[in-house]
Scaffold this motif. Structure first.
Motif, PDB file in Angstrom:
ATOM      1  N   LEU A 148       0.785  -1.537   0.012  1.00 57.11           N
ATOM      2  CA  LEU A 148       0.392   0.082   0.242  1.00 57.11           C
ATOM      3  C   LEU A 148       1.240   0.859  -0.225  1.00 57.11           C
ATOM      4  O   LEU A 148       2.061   1.428   1.065  1.00 57.11           O
ATOM      5  N   HIS A 149       0.675   2.348  -0.465  1.00 59.90           N
ATOM      6  CA  HIS A 149       1.148   3.222  -0.799  1.00 59.90           C
ATOM      7  C   HIS A 149       1.376   4.663   0.804  1.00 59.90           C
ATOM      8  O   HIS A 149      -0.422   4.522   0.453  1.00 59.90           O
ATOM      9  N   PRO A 150       2.164   4.586   1.180  1.00 65.95           N
ATOM     10  CA  PRO A 150       2.495   4.682   2.286  1.00 65.95           C
ATOM     11  C   PRO A 150       1.657   6.611   2.217  1.00 65.95           C
ATOM     12  O   PRO A 150       0.868   7.053   2.978  1.00 65.95           O
ATOM     13  N   GLY A 151       1.799   7.209   1.181  1.00 63.45           N
ATOM     14  CA  GLY A 151       0.932   8.603   1.565  1.00 63.45           C
ATOM     15  C   GLY A 151      -0.824   8.332   1.290  1.00 63.45           C
ATOM     16  O   GLY A 151      -0.838   9.573   1.131  1.00 63.45           O
ATOM     17  N   PHE A 152      -0.917   8.079   0.897  1.00 66.37           N
ATOM     18  CA  PHE A 152      -2.868   7.118   0.292  1.00 66.37           C
ATOM     19  C   PHE A 152      -3.106   5.976   0.683  1.00 66.37           C
ATOM     20  O   PHE A 152      -4.182   6.112   0.996  1.00 66.37           O
ATOM     21  N   THR A 185       5.630   4.114   6.991  1.00 67.88           N
ATOM     22  CA  THR A 185       6.471   5.626   6.453  1.00 67.88           C
ATOM     23  C   THR A 185       7.464   5.073   5.161  1.00 67.88           C
ATOM     24  O   THR A 185       7.814   4.263   4.919  1.00 67.88           O
ATOM     25  N   LEU A 186       7.586   5.976   3.757  1.00 66.14           N
ATOM     26  CA  LEU A 186       8.527   5.688   3.385  1.00 66.14           C
ATOM     27  C   LEU A 186       9.864   5.811   3.615  1.00 66.14           C
ATOM     28  O   LEU A 186      10.664   4.837   3.491  1.00 66.14           O
ATOM     29  N   ASP A 187       9.768   6.390   4.664  1.00 67.71           N
ATOM     30  CA  ASP A 187      10.784   6.437   5.398  1.00 67.71           C
ATOM     31  C   ASP A 187      10.931   5.069   5.941  1.00 67.71           C
ATOM     32  O   ASP A 187      12.583   4.723   6.441  1.00 67.71           O
ATOM     33  N   GLY A 188      10.168   4.469   6.486  1.00 63.35           N
ATOM     34  CA  GLY A 188      10.243   3.478   7.800  1.00 63.35           C
ATOM     35  C   GLY A 188      10.553   2.212   6.735  1.00 63.35           C
ATOM     36  O   GLY A 188      11.569   1.260   7.128  1.00 63.35           O
ATOM     37  N   TRP A 189       9.576   2.132   5.580  1.00 62.29           N
ATOM     38  CA  TRP A 189      10.474   1.255   4.346  1.00 62.29           C
ATOM     39  C   TRP A 189      11.972   1.494   3.947  1.00 62.29           C
ATOM     40  O   TRP A 189      12.969   0.376   3.996  1.00 62.29           O
ATOM     41  N   ARG A 190      12.419   2.800   3.873  1.00 62.52           N
ATOM     42  CA  ARG A 190      13.834   2.594   3.627  1.00 62.52           C
ATOM     43  C   ARG A 190      14.486   2.458   4.854  1.00 62.52           C
ATOM     44  O   ARG A 190      15.702   2.008   4.008  1.00 62.52           O
ATOM     45  N   ALA A 191      14.535   2.808   6.047  1.00 66.09           N
ATOM     46  CA  ALA A 191      15.093   2.281   6.882  1.00 66.09           C
ATOM     47  C   ALA A 191      15.142   0.410   6.973  1.00 66.09           C
ATOM     48  O   ALA A 191      16.223   0.123   6.895  1.00 66.09           O
ATOM     49  N   LEU A 192      13.921   0.558   6.685  1.00 62.87           N
ATOM     50  CA  LEU A 192      13.961  -1.544   6.984  1.00 62.87           C
ATOM     51  C   LEU A 192      14.833  -1.949   5.632  1.00 62.87           C
ATOM     52  O   LEU A 192      15.471  -2.531   6.213  1.00 62.87           O
ATOM     53  N   THR A 202      15.043   1.416  -7.008  1.00 62.88           N
ATOM     54  CA  THR A 202      14.134   2.901  -7.700  1.00 62.88           C
ATOM     55  C   THR A 202      13.071   2.378  -6.552  1.00 62.88           C
ATOM     56  O   THR A 202      12.962   0.928  -6.609  1.00 62.88           O
ATOM     57  N   MET A 203      11.725   3.052  -6.585  1.00 58.08           N
ATOM     58  CA  MET A 203      10.988   2.931  -6.380  1.00 58.08           C
ATOM     59  C   MET A 203       9.702   3.278  -7.404  1.00 58.08           C
ATOM     60  O   MET A 203       9.333   4.137  -8.338  1.00 58.08           O
ATOM     61  N   HIS A 204       9.435   2.313  -7.507  1.00 55.23           N
ATOM     62  CA  HIS A 204       7.190   2.976  -8.358  1.00 55.23           C
ATOM     63  C   HIS A 204       6.639   3.289  -7.879  1.00 55.23           C
ATOM     64  O   HIS A 204       6.278   2.532  -6.458  1.00 55.23           O
ATOM     65  N   GLU A 205       5.535   3.633  -9.020  1.00 57.87           N
ATOM     66  CA  GLU A 205       4.490   4.487  -8.147  1.00 57.87           C
ATOM     67  C   GLU A 205       3.093   4.409  -9.151  1.00 57.87           C
ATOM     68  O   GLU A 205       3.184   4.969 -10.310  1.00 57.87           O
ATOM     69  N   PRO A 206       3.016   3.242  -9.299  1.00 58.22           N
ATOM     70  CA  PRO A 206       1.936   2.711 -10.173  1.00 58.22           C
ATOM     71  C   PRO A 206       0.565   3.477  -9.878  1.00 58.22           C
ATOM     72  O   PRO A 206       0.190   3.621  -9.178  1.00 58.22           O
ATOM     73  N   VAL A 217       3.247   1.612  -3.838  1.00 55.34           N
ATOM     74  CA  VAL A 217       4.529   1.525  -4.124  1.00 55.34           C
ATOM     75  C   VAL A 217       4.822  -0.005  -4.228  1.00 55.34           C
ATOM     76  O   VAL A 217       4.902  -0.914  -3.950  1.00 55.34           O
ATOM     77  N   ILE A 218       6.127  -0.066  -5.665  1.00 58.69           N
ATOM     78  CA  ILE A 218       6.963  -1.172  -5.433  1.00 58.69           C
ATOM     79  C   ILE A 218       8.437  -0.437  -5.464  1.00 58.69           C
ATOM     80  O   ILE A 218       8.897   0.206  -6.072  1.00 58.69           O
ATOM     81  N   PHE A 219       9.007  -1.053  -4.148  1.00 56.72           N
ATOM     82  CA  PHE A 219      10.390  -0.897  -4.112  1.00 56.72           C
ATOM     83  C   PHE A 219      11.335  -1.915  -4.178  1.00 56.72           C
ATOM     84  O   PHE A 219      10.616  -3.508  -4.442  1.00 56.72           O
ATOM     85  N   GLU A 220      12.385  -1.089  -5.391  1.00 58.68           N
ATOM     86  CA  GLU A 220      12.901  -2.368  -5.562  1.00 58.68           C
ATOM     87  C   GLU A 220      14.550  -2.105  -5.280  1.00 58.68           C
ATOM     88  O   GLU A 220      15.099  -1.289  -5.560  1.00 58.68           O
TER      89      GLU A 220
END
Ligand code: SAM
Length: 229
Positions: A148-152, A185-192, A202-206, A217-220
């Motif tokens: 799920l997209h953390p912003g939405f 959050t996005l930062d939480g995912w990045r930190a993990l 990269t990050m994709h946002e379909p 969001v797709i984290f690659e």
């Protein structure tokens, strides 16, 4: 307040295996049908891995989408009803395995790409899976996490990391107890990812074709230097 735990997530999936199979196979979840299924397949198709581990594979639709592209897919999931349905439909090999057992080192063959498609829903279980994947992926291999997209994904203004009550909104009427989930959050995912040795490529946002809003969001990510192997 419900039971907010990794165990409660698996419990809810045990209870909802049958309506989930029906919802996925009938295409009744609009965001999947219109956006997120094609998005994850398109990223994997571009990366062209020979071998794929589908973590939290559910009823196995992704293996069936990738098999015709020549990829060998192995799926793992804790819920026997989903694994049995995946085996019956084919497209790969499927194993009943919990994230906890996987994180603890249950034998699984190395792969070029691991994908977690809306399947990392918890807290400790998610960290354990990502840590094990850093060791399991082949050198240069890729980790994809669609979520799920953390912003939405949450309504509350604070967007503070933590457990949230689940909902089957948009999935149909046949579902029972909803699985809780752990919001990052996005930062939480990045930190993990960084903590477990991954470098975010990269990050994709379909986006939804009508509204333009990101559906996920797709984290690659790839295993960073000096980690994993
Ligand atoms: C939203 S479904 C996604 C299924 C599949 N990836 C898909 O795209 O249709 C989440 C999946 O994660 C699995 N899951 C959740 N927690 C798990 C755990 N601790 N161990 C193994 N599987 C788990 C559930 O059984 C369920 O199949």
């Amino acid at each position: 307040m419900g039971d907010f735990s990794d165990e409660a997530i698996v419990g809810a999936w045990h209870e909802n295996a049958a309506p989930w199979i029906e919802a996925v196979r009938s295409g009744s979840i609009e965001s999947r049908r219109l956006v997120t299924d094609a998005a994850i397949v398109s990223v994997i198709r571009r990366l062209r891995p020979a071998t794929v581990l589908d973590v939290g594979c559910g009823e196995g639709w992704l293996a069936r989408a990738l098999a015709p592209l020549g990829m060998r897919v192995h799926g793992i999931d804790a819920v026997p009803g989903l694994v049995t349905a995946a085996r019956q439909a084919g497209g790969g090999t499927f194993e009943c395995l919990s994230y906890e057992a996987f994180a603890a080192g249950a034998p699984v063959a190395p792969v070029e790409l691991a994908v977690c498609n809306f399947s990392l829903l918890g807290d400790g279980a998610t960290r354990g899976v990502v840590r094990r994947l850093a060791a399991l992926l082949s050198p240069g291999g890729t980790l994809l996490i669609q979520t799920l997209h953390p912003g939405f994904a949450v309504e509350d203004a604070e967007r503070v990391e933590g457990w949230r009550a689940g909902s089957w909104a948009g999935c149909g009427e046949a579902f029972g107890r909803a699985a809780p989930w752990y919001f990052r959050t996005l930062d939480g995912w990045r930190a993990l990812l960084a903590e477990q040795g991954f470098r975010l490529r990269t990050m994709h946002e379909p986006r939804h074709p009508a509204t333009g809003a990101p559906c996920s969001v797709i984290f690659e990510a790839e295993v960073g230097p000096g980690r994993g192997h």
